[in-house]
Design a protein around this motif. Sequence first.
Motif, mmCIF file in Angstrom:
data_model
loop_
_atom_site.group_PDB
_atom_site.id
_atom_site.type_symbol
_atom_site.label_atom_id
_atom_site.label_comp_id
_atom_site.label_asym_id
_atom_site.label_seq_id
_atom_site.Cartn_x
_atom_site.Cartn_y
_atom_site.Cartn_z
ATOM 1 N N MET A 41 66.645 26.737 -35.434
ATOM 2 C CA MET A 41 66.789 25.281 -35.465
ATOM 3 C C MET A 41 66.928 24.842 -36.919
ATOM 4 S SD MET A 41 66.429 22.473 -33.517
ATOM 5 C CE MET A 41 66.815 20.862 -34.153
ATOM 6 N N PHE A 42 68.008 24.103 -37.239
ATOM 7 C CA PHE A 42 68.198 23.582 -38.588
ATOM 8 C C PHE A 42 67.676 22.144 -38.638
ATOM 9 C CE2 PHE A 42 72.031 26.289 -40.222
ATOM 10 C CZ PHE A 42 71.279 27.438 -40.041
ATOM 11 N N ARG B 111 66.564 1.281 -36.479
ATOM 12 C CA ARG B 111 65.307 1.999 -36.692
ATOM 13 C C ARG B 111 65.478 3.456 -36.260
ATOM 14 N NH1 ARG B 111 59.600 0.082 -34.064
ATOM 15 N NH2 ARG B 111 60.055 -1.720 -35.415
ATOM 16 N N ILE B 112 65.034 4.374 -37.097
ATOM 17 C CA ILE B 112 65.118 5.806 -36.807
ATOM 18 C C ILE B 112 63.965 6.215 -35.900
ATOM 19 C CG2 ILE B 112 64.971 8.113 -37.816
ATOM 20 C CD1 ILE B 112 67.638 6.785 -38.306
ATOM 21 N N ALA B 113 64.292 6.954 -34.839
ATOM 22 C CA ALA B 113 63.299 7.351 -33.842
ATOM 23 C C ALA B 113 63.029 8.853 -33.948
ATOM 24 C CB ALA B 113 63.793 6.987 -32.445
ATOM 25 N N LEU B 114 62.586 9.293 -35.120
ATOM 26 C CA LEU B 114 62.383 10.726 -35.322
ATOM 27 C C LEU B 114 61.329 11.291 -34.381
ATOM 28 C CD1 LEU B 114 63.026 13.295 -36.940
ATOM 29 C CD2 LEU B 114 61.147 12.678 -38.471
ATOM 30 N N ALA B 115 60.243 10.556 -34.176
ATOM 31 C CA ALA B 115 59.189 11.067 -33.301
ATOM 32 C C ALA B 115 59.737 11.375 -31.913
ATOM 33 C CB ALA B 115 58.045 10.051 -33.225
ATOM 34 N N GLU B 116 60.603 10.495 -31.397
ATOM 35 C CA GLU B 116 61.194 10.726 -30.076
ATOM 36 C C GLU B 116 62.117 11.940 -30.102
ATOM 37 O OE1 GLU B 116 63.029 7.208 -28.484
ATOM 38 O OE2 GLU B 116 61.478 5.929 -29.336
ATOM 39 N N ALA B 117 62.893 12.086 -31.178
ATOM 40 C CA ALA B 117 63.794 13.235 -31.290
ATOM 41 C C ALA B 117 63.005 14.537 -31.321
ATOM 42 C CB ALA B 117 64.667 13.098 -32.534
ATOM 43 N N LEU B 118 61.897 14.559 -32.094
ATOM 44 C CA LEU B 118 61.085 15.770 -32.158
ATOM 45 C C LEU B 118 60.408 16.060 -30.824
ATOM 46 C CD1 LEU B 118 59.503 15.564 -35.724
ATOM 47 C CD2 LEU B 118 61.524 16.833 -34.964
ATOM 48 N N ASP B 119 60.035 15.017 -30.091
ATOM 49 C CA ASP B 119 59.488 15.222 -28.747
ATOM 50 C C ASP B 119 60.513 15.930 -27.858
ATOM 51 O OD1 ASP B 119 57.094 14.025 -29.403
ATOM 52 O OD2 ASP B 119 57.608 12.077 -28.517
ATOM 53 N N LYS B 120 61.787 15.533 -27.982
ATOM 54 C CA LYS B 120 62.845 16.193 -27.199
ATOM 55 C C LYS B 120 62.934 17.672 -27.560
ATOM 56 C CE LYS B 120 64.849 12.633 -24.980
ATOM 57 N NZ LYS B 120 64.001 11.543 -25.451
ATOM 58 N N LEU B 121 62.849 17.976 -28.839
ATOM 59 C CA LEU B 121 62.919 19.371 -29.278
ATOM 60 C C LEU B 121 61.725 20.162 -28.764
ATOM 61 C CD1 LEU B 121 64.118 18.802 -32.951
ATOM 62 C CD2 LEU B 121 65.457 19.808 -31.089
ATOM 63 N N TRP B 122 60.531 19.564 -28.840
ATOM 64 C CA TRP B 122 59.329 20.261 -28.367
ATOM 65 C C TRP B 122 59.432 20.516 -26.866
ATOM 66 C CZ3 TRP B 122 58.729 20.397 -33.217
ATOM 67 C CH2 TRP B 122 57.641 21.052 -33.784
ATOM 68 N N ASP B 123 59.900 19.516 -26.114
ATOM 69 C CA ASP B 123 60.038 19.673 -24.665
ATOM 70 C C ASP B 123 61.023 20.786 -24.315
ATOM 71 O OD1 ASP B 123 58.254 17.611 -24.325
ATOM 72 O OD2 ASP B 123 59.788 16.093 -23.875
ATOM 73 N N GLY C 261 61.399 23.449 -26.102
ATOM 74 C CA GLY C 261 60.845 24.726 -26.522
ATOM 75 C C GLY C 261 61.160 25.158 -27.939
ATOM 76 N N TYR C 262 61.729 24.271 -28.760
ATOM 77 C CA TYR C 262 62.048 24.644 -30.146
ATOM 78 C C TYR C 262 60.796 24.551 -31.013
ATOM 79 C CZ TYR C 262 66.934 24.267 -28.744
ATOM 80 O OH TYR C 262 68.137 24.438 -28.114
ATOM 81 N N ARG C 263 60.498 25.648 -31.723
ATOM 82 C CA ARG C 263 59.322 25.690 -32.600
ATOM 83 C C ARG C 263 59.635 26.285 -33.978
ATOM 84 N NH1 ARG C 263 58.173 23.290 -28.720
ATOM 85 N NH2 ARG C 263 56.254 23.324 -27.456
ATOM 86 N N ARG C 264 60.799 26.873 -34.154
ATOM 87 C CA ARG C 264 61.149 27.547 -35.406
ATOM 88 C C ARG C 264 62.247 26.747 -36.105
ATOM 89 N NH1 ARG C 264 59.210 32.895 -35.384
ATOM 90 N NH2 ARG C 264 58.229 33.435 -33.391
ATOM 91 N N PHE C 265 61.964 26.343 -37.346
ATOM 92 C CA PHE C 265 62.861 25.451 -38.070
ATOM 93 C C PHE C 265 63.170 26.011 -39.452
ATOM 94 C CE2 PHE C 265 60.807 22.886 -34.921
ATOM 95 C CZ PHE C 265 61.709 21.904 -34.562
ATOM 96 N N ILE C 266 64.421 25.887 -39.849
ATOM 97 C CA ILE C 266 64.821 26.148 -41.227
ATOM 98 C C ILE C 266 65.074 24.802 -41.885
ATOM 99 C CG2 ILE C 266 66.538 27.173 -42.758
ATOM 100 C CD1 ILE C 266 67.010 29.329 -40.693
ATOM 101 N N LEU D 183 56.874 18.216 -39.232
ATOM 102 C CA LEU D 183 57.078 19.467 -38.491
ATOM 103 C C LEU D 183 55.876 20.385 -38.636
ATOM 104 C CD1 LEU D 183 60.822 20.197 -39.356
ATOM 105 C CD2 LEU D 183 59.911 19.540 -37.129
ATOM 106 N N ALA D 184 55.361 20.482 -39.863
ATOM 107 C CA ALA D 184 54.186 21.327 -40.105
ATOM 108 C C ALA D 184 52.974 20.805 -39.334
ATOM 109 C CB ALA D 184 53.895 21.389 -41.599
ATOM 110 N N ARG D 185 52.816 19.482 -39.304
ATOM 111 C CA ARG D 185 51.682 18.894 -38.581
ATOM 112 C C ARG D 185 51.736 19.226 -37.102
ATOM 113 N NH1 ARG D 185 49.954 14.631 -35.606
ATOM 114 N NH2 ARG D 185 52.065 13.873 -35.257
ATOM 115 N N ARG D 186 52.944 19.322 -36.557
ATOM 116 C CA ARG D 186 53.113 19.655 -35.141
ATOM 117 C C ARG D 186 52.953 21.151 -34.862
ATOM 118 N NH1 ARG D 186 56.730 16.136 -31.622
ATOM 119 N NH2 ARG D 186 56.630 14.042 -32.512
#
Length: 304
Positions: free
Chosen positions: A1-2, A249-261, A263-268, A280-283
């Motif tokens: 995941m980039f 307004r940027i909805a990053l929290a919602e976007a990251l929720d989509k990624l978590w749902d 199954g994405y956990r590895r990010f570059i 990302l680190a906090r999650r």
Amino acid sequence: MFAFPGLQPFDLNAAQVLRRTRSRAERVVRACDEIVRREAGHSIMPLWRGETSVGAVVDCRRCYPLALAHQIALVECLSDEGIVPAASVGLSAGEPAAAYAAGMLGLEDAMRIAIHTGWGLEKHQRWQRIASLHAGALAVDALLGKDRVAVDVAMVISDRLTVVSGDSVAIERLLARATSAGVGQTQVPFTFGAHNRHMDAMRAPLIAALSGMRPRAAACRLVSAATGSWIEDPCDLGPEFWWLHASARIALAEALDKLWDAGYRRFIEMGHRSLFSAELARRGAHLWSATDLIASQVALEGAS
């Protein structure tokens, strides 16, 4: 995941490492610069090469195309090593790079977004400001008070971190109230805003400048931090989308929720550490730096 961060002060040291170790990076940035010179009449190469003071990079007409060129160079250098994303996400100014990495935008269209959005922000948002508060959006909204007409919640990074944008004097008052309330804050070193209600003057020129875009079939999945949802059809990434990306307004929290749902956990991280990477680190994500990965590959090549 980039994962592509938004605008940060240009990291000349990281750029110099990339230039010294990967000739591909210089070719990619030169190709980006050709588009900048044709569309905007100036060059980003002196900044990229450290020939001009990086102090000039606070100008959004230069810092946005320069940051995007750097991120695209990272994408191409990783691709040379066989590292390609399964999915892509970008925060604010990182979103064109994310769309490029996902294969949905070509180089020309991605750079045109940065060039013309940067021009519009510099012209219409000059002397606005951006700042981040270490509190949720509801708590920040309560702190706004009478300055609610001049300052907007620009990005919801998480339930603990909110970015505001708007009139610089009103933001100073907001930050003073936040300090009195014990709310931590981080100031962003740019003298322009984005993602606020005072941007209507740049809508028509931006949409006209981006006419003729040619979105392409996706090479991987793309989640938009501008909408908080997956981009299913590349044709949705037309001029109207990029106006929304700059102003809403940027909805990053919602976007990251989509990624978590999903199954994405590895990010570059496609850039240096930012509020994005901190979230990302906090999650609990597993994080790698694109610059470090490229440097480590160079070290392996030198030892072989």
